[in-house]
Design an enzyme around this catalytic site. Structure first.
Site, PDB file in Angstrom:
ATOM      1  N   MET A  38       0.842  -1.176   0.000  1.00 42.08           N
ATOM      2  CA  MET A  38       0.000   0.000   0.000  1.00 42.08           C
ATOM      3  C   MET A  38       0.889   1.241   0.000  1.00 42.08           C
ATOM      4  O   MET A  38       1.062   1.906   1.007  1.00 42.08           O
ATOM      5  CB  MET A  38      -0.912  -0.012   1.223  1.00 42.08           C
ATOM      6  CG  MET A  38      -1.827   1.155   1.256  1.00 42.08           C
ATOM      7  SD  MET A  38      -3.073   1.226   2.579  1.00 42.08           S
ATOM      8  CE  MET A  38      -2.742  -0.128   3.641  1.00 42.08           C
ATOM      9  N   PRO A  39       1.480   1.575  -1.153  1.00 47.19           N
ATOM     10  CA  PRO A  39       2.333   2.762  -1.225  1.00 47.19           C
ATOM     11  C   PRO A  39       1.537   4.034  -0.955  1.00 47.19           C
ATOM     12  O   PRO A  39       0.360   4.133  -1.303  1.00 47.19           O
ATOM     13  CB  PRO A  39       2.850   2.757  -2.650  1.00 47.19           C
ATOM     14  CG  PRO A  39       2.562   1.407  -3.179  1.00 47.19           C
ATOM     15  CD  PRO A  39       1.416   0.867  -2.425  1.00 47.19           C
ATOM     16  N   TYR A  40       2.224   4.986  -0.360  1.00 50.55           N
ATOM     17  CA  TYR A  40       1.635   6.290  -0.066  1.00 50.55           C
ATOM     18  C   TYR A  40       2.619   7.358  -0.497  1.00 50.55           C
ATOM     19  O   TYR A  40       3.776   7.341  -0.087  1.00 50.55           O
ATOM     20  CB  TYR A  40       1.358   6.380   1.441  1.00 50.55           C
ATOM     21  CG  TYR A  40       1.026   7.766   1.937  1.00 50.55           C
ATOM     22  CD1 TYR A  40      -0.244   8.287   1.816  1.00 50.55           C
ATOM     23  CD2 TYR A  40       2.004   8.547   2.536  1.00 50.55           C
ATOM     24  CE1 TYR A  40      -0.541   9.558   2.275  1.00 50.55           C
ATOM     25  CE2 TYR A  40       1.714   9.819   3.011  1.00 50.55           C
ATOM     26  CZ  TYR A  40       0.437  10.311   2.874  1.00 50.55           C
ATOM     27  OH  TYR A  40       0.153  11.567   3.326  1.00 50.55           O
ATOM     28  N   THR A  73      -3.861   0.075  -5.244  1.00 50.08           N
ATOM     29  CA  THR A  73      -3.613   0.227  -3.801  1.00 50.08           C
ATOM     30  C   THR A  73      -2.584   1.317  -3.509  1.00 50.08           C
ATOM     31  O   THR A  73      -2.009   1.363  -2.430  1.00 50.08           O
ATOM     32  CB  THR A  73      -3.143  -1.097  -3.183  1.00 50.08           C
ATOM     33  OG1 THR A  73      -1.923  -1.494  -3.805  1.00 50.08           O
ATOM     34  CG2 THR A  73      -4.207  -2.175  -3.343  1.00 50.08           C
ATOM     35  N   PHE A  76      -1.746   5.195  -2.912  1.00 48.64           N
ATOM     36  CA  PHE A  76      -2.383   6.437  -2.465  1.00 48.64           C
ATOM     37  C   PHE A  76      -1.479   7.610  -2.795  1.00 48.64           C
ATOM     38  O   PHE A  76      -0.277   7.574  -2.535  1.00 48.64           O
ATOM     39  CB  PHE A  76      -2.611   6.408  -0.950  1.00 48.64           C
ATOM     40  CG  PHE A  76      -3.601   5.377  -0.528  1.00 48.64           C
ATOM     41  CD1 PHE A  76      -3.228   4.056  -0.369  1.00 48.64           C
ATOM     42  CD2 PHE A  76      -4.913   5.719  -0.295  1.00 48.64           C
ATOM     43  CE1 PHE A  76      -4.147   3.097   0.022  1.00 48.64           C
ATOM     44  CE2 PHE A  76      -5.841   4.766   0.098  1.00 48.64           C
ATOM     45  CZ  PHE A  76      -5.460   3.449   0.256  1.00 48.64           C
TER      46      PHE A  76
END
Length: 67
Positions: free
Chosen positions: A1-3, A39, A41
């Site tokens: 879940m990279p942000y 996934t 963000f």
């Protein structure tokens, strides 16, 4: 879940420009790290010029001194 958090100065960035930034950041993570775009963000924070400093000065003062 990279942000990814993109901070830019508040200078009239359009909705389309923001859409393009989000798309490009997402694509970089997919291409370079193989991350799933579904996934990933991306958050864009716009910061008032007076709240952003360069060289010890708020941006408006820095720009005046650079000209």
């Amino acid at each position: 879940m990279p942000y990814v958090n993109v901070k830019i100065t508040r200078e009239g960035v359009t909705r389309d420009q923001k859409r393009r930034i989000i798309s490009a950041m997402t694509q970089v993570l997919a291409d370079v790290l193989g991350k799933d775009p579904r996934t990933t963000f991306v958050v864009i924070d716009e910061v008032d010029l007076e709240d952003w400093g360069i060289g010890g000065l708020p941006v408006p003062e820095f720009r005046k001194s650079a000209t």
